[in-house]
Design an enzyme around this catalytic site. Structure first.
Site, mmCIF file in Angstrom:
data_model
loop_
_atom_site.group_PDB
_atom_site.id
_atom_site.type_symbol
_atom_site.label_atom_id
_atom_site.label_comp_id
_atom_site.label_asym_id
_atom_site.label_seq_id
_atom_site.Cartn_x
_atom_site.Cartn_y
_atom_site.Cartn_z
ATOM 1 N N SER A 170 0.803 -1.219 0.000
ATOM 2 C CA SER A 170 0.000 0.000 0.000
ATOM 3 C C SER A 170 0.838 1.273 0.000
ATOM 4 O O SER A 170 0.346 2.330 -0.352
ATOM 5 C CB SER A 170 -0.961 0.018 1.192
ATOM 6 N N LYS B 97 0.716 4.548 6.741
ATOM 7 C CA LYS B 97 0.071 5.354 5.694
ATOM 8 C C LYS B 97 0.612 6.781 5.738
ATOM 9 O O LYS B 97 1.291 7.192 6.665
ATOM 10 C CB LYS B 97 -1.454 5.402 5.892
#
Length: 191
Positions: free
Chosen positions: A53, A97
């Site tokens: 990700s 993230k």
């Protein structure tokens, strides 16, 4: 006779001059150990990435170090790569993230464009396009302690667009990613 050693008929006084040197040596070792502990606690938390990700900055299996001290001294900023526990669940693996939306801002994704307070976001790092807006298809107003996070590989990221992650509260943030230690060919600072 106190403080003297007897060797046959001869007696010698005991010499304790070495004691201060040993005590200083022990104190120096204690200071170094305390410094090492504090350094590792605040700057050396190791986390491994799971999934792609955050590709291309971080790949599956990369091991990174987290700066826990950074956000004690300042607030998280847009563009920072953070480590957090989704929904504060300590039993889950830490998630990694990038911060896109800051507390008090309004975030929305329309036609693949991220809008912060109605203005298109210009990102200065490499990311893939957004095809799925998820929760951000409607305006999301961040509370005073919430952040909106996205993976850099937006097509393969479970982030604030999903119910399972949602907005990240300040209390859920463990720290800022600052250094990659593995693989050996890519050791260095993370931007």
């Amino acid at each position: 006779m106190r403080g003297e050693l007897k060797f046959g008929k001869e007696t010698r006084p005991r010499n304790w001059d070495w004691v201060p040197g040993i005590l200083i040596w022990i104190l120096q070792i204690a200071i170094v150990c305390a410094f090492a502990f504090v350094f590792v606690w605040y700057f050396g938390q190791r986390v491994s990435t799971i999934g792609d990700s955050m590709s291309p900055v971080l790949e599956n299996g990369d091991i990174i170090l987290v700066n826990r001290f950074k956000y004690d001294a300042s607030a998280p900023k847009r563009g920072d790569i953070i480590v957090f526990k989704p929904n504060g669940n300590e039993h889950l693996h830490s998630s990694i993230k990038r911060i896109v939306g800051l507390p008090g801002e309004t975030v929305q994704i329309v036609d693949g464009v991220i809008y912060i307070d109605g203005e298109a976001l210009e990102e200065k790092y490499e990311v893939t396009g957004v095809t799925e807006a998820g929760l951000a298809s409607e305006e999301i107003v961040l509370a005073g302690d919430e952040y909106f996070v996205l993976g850099d590989n937006r097509e393969s990221s479970e982030d604030s667009r999903a119910d399972d992650v949602g907005n990240v509260k300040r209390s859920e943030i463990e720290g800022k990613v600052w250094f990659k230690v593995s693989p050996a060919s890519q050791i260095g600072f993370v931007k």
